[in-house]
Each structure stands twice: as C-alpha cells, then as structure tokens.
Enzyme design. Structure first.
Site, PDB file in Angstrom:
ATOM      1  CB  SER A 120      -0.955  -0.047   1.207  1.00  0.00           C
ATOM      2  OG  SER A 120      -1.927   0.964   1.145  1.00  0.00           O
ATOM      3  CG  HIS A 143      -4.538  -1.590  -2.138  1.00  0.00           C
ATOM      4  ND1 HIS A 143      -5.022  -0.392  -1.660  1.00  0.00           N
ATOM      5  CD2 HIS A 143      -3.748  -2.078  -1.154  1.00  0.00           C
ATOM      6  CE1 HIS A 143      -4.568  -0.160  -0.454  1.00  0.00           C
ATOM      7  NE2 HIS A 143      -3.768  -1.169  -0.121  1.00  0.00           N
TER       8      HIS A 143
END
Length: 235
Positions: A120, A143
């Site tokens: 992330s 993501h």
C-alpha cells in the site's frame, strides 16, 4: 538534534543502562559507525501511523518520530548516507507520503531495502530512496486508495479519492521506472485478489515491472550505499 548515535556500552547520566539493543527498541534507528562510512539505518515497520493513533496491539511507525530523524540525518555532518529498511503493511496515506517526500528530497545518498513486505503506502516509501532493493521473498501489494470511517457517496468525495490516488501514482512513477499506465493497471487489477482489487508482486515481479531497482540483500544495499557515498565525496 540527536541523531541516535549509539554505543554498545553507553550509560545514561542517571546510571541506568542504555544499551544498544534497548535504544534500537525505542527508536527503531541506529547510526552504524564501524563500517567504511557512517550511515544511518532507519526502519519502517508495521502500520504507518498518522493523525489517528493505532491500536496498542499493532506494531507502528509514527510519522512524528520519523520526520525529525530525517531532518537530523540530512543536517548531520557525520552521517554520510541513509539506509531505509521496510517491512510494512501500509497505513495512513498522508503520513506515508510525507515521509516519502522527505526521503526523496534528501541530498545525501539513500538506499531502501524491502524485507517481508512493503504494501500500500509502503510502496512510495520504497521507491523514495535513490536506489531500491527487495529480497526475493518479499511482496508488495498495489491497490486503490481505501478510506476508513464515514464515506459520503457524493461526487465531491469520489473526486477527493481520485486526487489522492493521482498523488500516489505521480510520486511512484516519478521515483521509479514503472510507467503511469502500468502502475494504474496493477492498482485496478480485478483478477488476482479475492474480494479485492489490486495486485500482489513478489520481489522478482517488482523489479520486472520497474517498481524496484534490484533484487538484493542487506550486503547489496550497504555496498551500493557505500558506492554512492564514494561518488558523492568524489564530486
């Protein structure tokens, strides 16, 4: 400002033991002085904590601790380079980007090494250094931006998410070899993660797509940092 230079046999003024290992536990940072060059090792582990305090059960990296250390390292006449070691699940987007921007803006040689994972918002932190390494067994999860708390289903909120995501994409593509299109496609991939959107990259794949510069170990990262320091001194 104190840059956390440690001594194996150091003792506090009050006589209490302040051993190397206790200080590393408290600061997650150490100045290594016994090698060819004086370098600072800074670790980013667990969850990157921002304005909201994480659960006491979680391992965290607090941005209010890291930012002053980075300033001190950049201003130190003794420290010649920075090694950032990462094993993070991600965390607060603004805090992670703030730390990443500081690392990217340093004049001193910087090298990052991903161990375990840099997921992330850990990805911008990984690419922020001038040279980046990842061990073969590590992974990186790409993501879309996720927000916690109450989210209003209105166009303004969606545009806000898009702007945050654009900032992350711009930073990552500026500080690595991956293209905007490739990174965006990995971020929005719907065929890999169960009940989620995104991609999980192992070490080899992270290098293949251009996110990370090289597969390597701790010795590779330190050797490269030494070489960068030598080049910096020569200039």
């Amino acid at each position: 400002m104190n840059t956390n230079k440690f001594n194996l046999n150091s003792t506090a003024e009050n006589g209490e033991d302040t051993s190397l290992f206790e200080q590393i536990k408290e600061c997650a940072s150490i100045t290594a002085t016994d090698g060819k060059h004086v370098i600072q090792c800074l670790t980013v582990i667990g969850e990157i904590e921002g304005h909201v305090v994480s659960s006491s059960q979680n391992k965290t990296t607090k941005y209010e601790h890291i930012i002053p250390q980075l300033v001190a390292i950049e201003e130190s006449e003794e420290i010649q380079g920075l090694l950032v070691i990462l094993n993070t699940v991600g965390g607060d987007v603004e805090a992670g980007l703030a730390i990443a921007e500081l690392i990217a803006g340093m004049k001193k040689p910087t090298v990052s090494l991903v161990l375990g994972g840099a997921h992330s918002i850990g990805i911008p932190l990984s690419v922020a250094a001038k040279k980046s390494f990842i061990v073969p067994s590590a992974t990186m999860t790409v993501h879309p931006v996720r927000m916690t708390g109450m989210v209003l289903g209105v166009p303004q909120m969606l545009r806000h998410f898009e702007r945050i995501q654009d900032r992350i994409i711009a930073f990552v593509t500026k500080n690595s070899s991956i293209s905007k299109e490739r990174f965006s496609s990995l971020m929005m991939n719907v065929g890999e993660m169960v009940n989620d959107v995104g991609s999980i990259l192992d070490g080899e794949k992270a290098v293949e797509v251009g996110l990370i510069d090289n597969i390597g170990s701790l010795s590779d990262a330190i050797s490269t940092l030494y070489e960068m320091i030598d080049e910096n001194d020569a200039n």
